[in-house]
Structure formats: structure tokens, C-alpha cells
Design an enzyme around this catalytic site. Structure first.
Site, mmCIF file in Angstrom:
data_model
loop_
_atom_site.group_PDB
_atom_site.id
_atom_site.type_symbol
_atom_site.label_atom_id
_atom_site.label_comp_id
_atom_site.label_asym_id
_atom_site.label_seq_id
_atom_site.Cartn_x
_atom_site.Cartn_y
_atom_site.Cartn_z
ATOM 1 N N HIS A 194 30.837 -7.066 121.011
ATOM 2 C CA HIS A 194 31.576 -8.195 121.583
ATOM 3 C C HIS A 194 32.677 -7.753 122.540
ATOM 4 O O HIS A 194 33.062 -8.511 123.445
ATOM 5 C CB HIS A 194 32.182 -9.036 120.462
ATOM 6 C CG HIS A 194 31.148 -9.729 119.621
ATOM 7 N ND1 HIS A 194 31.450 -10.411 118.465
ATOM 8 C CD2 HIS A 194 29.798 -9.844 119.773
ATOM 9 C CE1 HIS A 194 30.351 -10.910 117.929
ATOM 10 N NE2 HIS A 194 29.324 -10.572 118.701
ATOM 11 N N LEU B 64 27.633 -8.345 110.675
ATOM 12 C CA LEU B 64 26.963 -8.342 111.974
ATOM 13 C C LEU B 64 27.646 -7.418 112.961
ATOM 14 O O LEU B 64 27.255 -7.350 114.128
ATOM 15 C CB LEU B 64 26.907 -9.762 112.545
ATOM 16 C CG LEU B 64 26.201 -10.813 111.676
ATOM 17 C CD1 LEU B 64 26.180 -12.163 112.378
ATOM 18 C CD2 LEU B 64 24.779 -10.384 111.365
ATOM 19 N N PHE B 65 28.679 -6.702 112.534
ATOM 20 C CA PHE B 65 29.266 -5.571 113.268
ATOM 21 C C PHE B 65 29.788 -5.934 114.663
ATOM 22 O O PHE B 65 29.748 -5.104 115.578
ATOM 23 C CB PHE B 65 28.251 -4.420 113.378
ATOM 24 C CG PHE B 65 27.468 -4.178 112.126
ATOM 25 C CD1 PHE B 65 28.110 -3.985 110.910
ATOM 26 C CD2 PHE B 65 26.083 -4.175 112.138
ATOM 27 C CE1 PHE B 65 27.382 -3.779 109.743
ATOM 28 C CE2 PHE B 65 25.344 -3.973 110.972
ATOM 29 C CZ PHE B 65 26.013 -3.771 109.777
ATOM 30 N N CYS B 66 30.286 -7.152 114.824
ATOM 31 C CA CYS B 66 30.785 -7.599 116.135
ATOM 32 C C CYS B 66 29.736 -7.397 117.227
ATOM 33 O O CYS B 66 30.054 -7.082 118.369
ATOM 34 C CB CYS B 66 32.079 -6.876 116.513
ATOM 35 S SG CYS B 66 33.477 -7.316 115.480
ATOM 36 N N ALA B 67 28.487 -7.587 116.838
ATOM 37 C CA ALA B 67 27.362 -7.509 117.780
ATOM 38 C C ALA B 67 26.327 -8.530 117.321
ATOM 39 O O ALA B 67 25.168 -8.202 117.082
ATOM 40 C CB ALA B 67 26.779 -6.108 117.824
#
Length: 456
Positions: free
Chosen positions: A129, A378-381
């Protein structure tokens, strides 16, 4: 084997000393264990060398660029020498600027604010992100996730060929995925961008801690990374590259340090207001009192990694990657996430899901029962993880395990690097196998969106 070969082999296998390497944590099952920090992709532990350098400087702390006193002059020299160290670490071109920021996110938002009018931005949906979201005032083309490095280049070339070739354009791409760890074809993407009159910025947040990054060799226009992923403390980052767009843009922050001269208007239109002449150097985008300790820490980390030798660091990390992947491959219930396939080159970042388990539940058990810290979610993705999990683009991702369910859209990420002992990786592989085979030894519940041991 010669004495020289033995010494080289040891240098490959020895982790670099990091803070927290002897920290112990309690287990819900009783007793304590040395904490296994396997969440380097979020924040790597600070190198002991970096912490020692910061501690040695701390008594000499002084304002930068603003004082005639000895400590101020010393701090200013330290700050600017750190800029030179980072430029050398990145193999910058002679006329490139190194701007100090707060993080990769801050760096890319700075660049987004400096885009020329009518600039087109091209970014893959696979980005973190930090590099997916800053381009709000630009015309953005989001590219679908490629399934091979060659397809990534082809996708970009088609998109660039379809644009108006006369306006400015920028491509933003990661060097290594924060989800899969896979290396992207940066050099080839840069060549494609330049062939179509576009520029390219490299998000090196996950690449720089694991591999050498050369602005010249990769032929990128800018590179951004964060100190806290490069074995330095939080709060500092870098944007390095071409000066023209940065020099022509309004300062990212208006204030002291960015201004060269400020005067009052004494007559004419706007009389009584102020006129400002801004710096044309990196100071233009470094308003306010700079984070000299954070900058010094980044420079120290750059020196430490360079002196350790990336060849050694890469070789050792490759061994750890092999150990993790071989261990996970022995568990049929585990599915490792990948865009480019099993044979793709990668850094020490591996995400996976486990059949029959909610990922947050699994990560909580790793922590509570084995003293292993990983990441789940979701790992900032978000778009990338949804694609990898074959989810609907509108599916909501969750942490926690509502009602003990297994349907939340999330994954588990294990990540490691130069400071990771072999024992931490061995413990992780053993823990995965035991949890899948035997189940968790404790009950868990969701609290404030997190899966935690039920102690009630």
C-alpha cells in the site's frame, strides 16, 4: 579445506548480532523460551552495531544546520556525512539527491507530491500500500498481477505504449514482494519505462536489507526504503534519485530548513505578506528539525551491511530460505503463496496458508506455544493477497478467528534476514509440523480483532 575457506564458510553461517537476540518470552504451556523474531518484513531488529553507534553519538546530540556551537557543528557534519554514506550504499549518480524522510511510505508520498502536472502513473496491483496508494492526485493505471517476470515486462510495455507519449509518466514497482519475497525484474522494467519516455521509482523496502541496490546498475530514477527494515530503529527513511522533479516541486513540508530566504512584501499586491525563496537541494523537502539520530542509524546500517558483505549475507539467507521451503513442502496441508512459481528467486519472505486453519489462529499458536513471532493478515498488500488466495476483489480480509472459524481471508508470513539464527528457523519448521499434526495445545479466542490465548 583451507583456513581461508573455513573462515569464509563461518562468515556465511554466522548471523549478525542484533538487539533482542537473548530476550525470553513466556509460553502458555509453561516456562520460557528465547524469542524467535521471524517478522523481519514488518520490522527487522536493530543491529547491535547500529545501536552502539547511536549510543556513542547520543551525548553529542545537537541541532542540525542551525547552530554555531561545537555539538551543532558535529551533528551537522554527521548528518551530511550520513547522506554521503547512503548515496554510496545505493551507488547513486553524481547529480542524484538523497532526501531523508520518515519511511518508505513518506518517501513515496513525497515523490507523489512532486509529480509534474498531468503525470501518468503506472503501478501493479501487487504493490504494498505504501507504493499503491500515494498517487491520488495523478492519473493512475493499475496493472493486473503478472504470473511471470517476463509477463510483468510485457504488461508494462503494453500499458506504456497505449498512453499519450508526450506527457510525463512514472512507473512504480517493488524490488522484492513483501508477501511472497519474490524478486521483480527491476532492470528490465526500467528499460521498458525509459524506452517509452517514462521514469521509474523502486520501492526497495524489502530489497535493500537483503540484496545490494545500485541505482546506476538498475537504471532506476528513484529508490525509496525504510530504516526500520534495514536493521535501524523506527522513524527514518530515504528517497534518493533524480533532482529535477524534486527541485521544481513545492516543498513537501513548508517551514524552517526548506526556506533559503523569507521576506515581507512592503508594497504592491499582497503587501504585508511574505515571499519565500526555497532551497534547491535536498533541504527543500526536509523542513523542520531533522531526525539526526535516525539518519545516523540508517548510515550505520548501510556501513554494517556493506562491511559484512552482501555476498555472504545472500548466501546464508539462501540456506535459510531453502530450509524453510523444504520443511513446509513436507506438510501437505501447507500452501506457499507465489506469483512467479517455485523456481523464482526471492528474499527471506514466505507467506502461506494451512488447510483447516485460520491463519490468525495458527500465528497465535506459534507465538503462545513456541515463542515464534510471525505476521498474519493481508500484509498491507490487500489486492495481491486476494489474488494469491483466489479471493474475490471485494472480499474482506480479517485477522482473528471469529467463532473459531477458518474462513477469514488471511495468510501467515514468516520472514528473516541477516540476524536470524538457524535455531529460530529450525524451531519454526518443527512448530508448523507439530501444529498441523497434533493441533494446538491451548484454546484461543478473538479479542479486539486479534486471535489470543483464552486464559479465562
Amino acid at each position: 579445506m583451507s583456513a581461508t575457506s573455513v573462515a569464509a564458510d563461518r562468515s556465511v553461517r554466522a548471523p549478525l548480532p542484533v538487539l533482542g537476540r537473548d530476550v525470553t518470552v513466556p509460553l502458555v504451556t509453561g516456562g520460557e523460551v528465547t524469542y524467535a523474531a521471524l517478522d523481519y518484513a514488518a520490522s527487522a531488529p536493530a543491529l547491535q552495531r547500529v545501536w552502539d553507534d547511536v549510543a556513542a553519538y547520543a551525548p553529542y546530540y545537537g541541532s542540525v544546520h542551525r547552530g554555531a556551537g561545537y555539538l551543532s557543528q558535529l551533528s551537522t557534519d554527521l548528518f551530511e556525512n550520513s547522506r554521503a554514506t547512503v548515496a554510496e550504499f545505493l551507488d547513486c549518480r553524481e547529480d542524484d539527491q538523497v532526501v531523508f524522510t520518515r519511511s518508505t511510505t513518506d518517501s513515496l508520498n513525497l515523490l507523489a507530491a512532486a509529480l509534474p502536472a498531468d503525470c501518468r502513473v503506472f503501478v501493479f496491483e501487487t504493490e504494498h500500500h505504501a507504493s499503491l496508494l500515494p498517487w491520488r492526485d495523478a492519473r493512475v493505471t493499475y496493472l493486473n498481477a503478472p504470473r511471470t517476470p517476463a509477463q510483468a515486462v510485457e504488461t508494462l510495455e503494453r500499458a506504456l505504449a497505449d498512453r499519450d507519449p508526450h506527457g510525463p509518466a512514472l512507473v512504480c514497482v517493488t524490488g522484492a514482494s513483501n508477501v511472497t519475497g519474490e524478486l521483480w525484474p527491476v532492470r528490465e522494467l526500467a528499460a521498458a519505462a525509459h524506452a517509452h519516455g517514462a521514469r521509474i521509482v523502486l520501492d526497495a523496502a524489502q530489497l535493500a536489507p537483503h540484496h545490494p541496490v545500485s541505482v546506476r546498475d538498475l537504471d532506476v530514477d528513484w529508490v525509496a526504503f525504510s530504516g526500520h527494515k534495514l536493521y535501524a530503529p523506527f522513524g527514518s527513511g530515504v528517497l534518493a534519485g533524480r533532482a529535477d522533479w524534486l527541485r521544481d516541486a513545492e516543498p513537501y513540508l513548508a517551514g524552517g530548513g526548506a526556506s533559503r530566504k523569507v521576506t515581507r512584501r512592503v508594497s504592491g499586491e499582497g503587501a504585508g505578506g511574505v515571499d519565500v525563496e526555497w532551497h534547491t537541494t535536498a533541504a527543500r523537502h526536509e523542513a523542520g528539525s531533522p531526525n539526526v539520530i535516525g539518519v545516523h542509524a540508517i548510515a550505520s546500517a548501510c556501513k554494517a551491511l556493506t562491511e559484512a558483505g552482501f555476498e555472504n549475507l545472500v548466501a546464508r539467507e539462501r540456506e535459510l530460505i531453502g530450509k524453510v521451503r523444504e520443511g513446509l513442502a513436507e506438510v501437505p496441508e501447507v500452501r506457499v503463496l507465489s506469483l512467479f512459481g517455485d523456481d523464482s528467486a526471492r528474499v527471506g519472505v514466505i507467506s502461506f496458508v494451512v488447510k483447516g486453519w485460520n491463519s490468525s489462529h495458527f500465528a497465535a499458536a506459534l507465538s503462545a506455544e513456541y515463542g515464534i513471532g510471525v505476521r498474519d493478515g493481508l500484509f498491507c498488500a490487500h489486492p495481491l493477497v486476494r489474488t494469491l488466495l483466489d479471493g474475490d476483489p471485494q472480499d474482506a480480509g480479517e485477522c482473528g478467528a471469529p467463532d473459531g472459524g477458518t474462513t477469514a481471508l488471511n495468510a501467515i508470513r514468516v520472514s528473516f534476514g541477516a540476524g536470524t539464527p538457524d535455531e529460530h528457523v529450525d524451531r519454526f519448521v518443527r512448530a508448523v509440523k507439530e501444529l498441523v499434526r497434533d493441533g494446538a495445545q491451548w484454546n484461543y479466542r478473538t479479542e479486539d480483532g486479534r486471535c489470543v490465548p483464552d486464559r479465562g
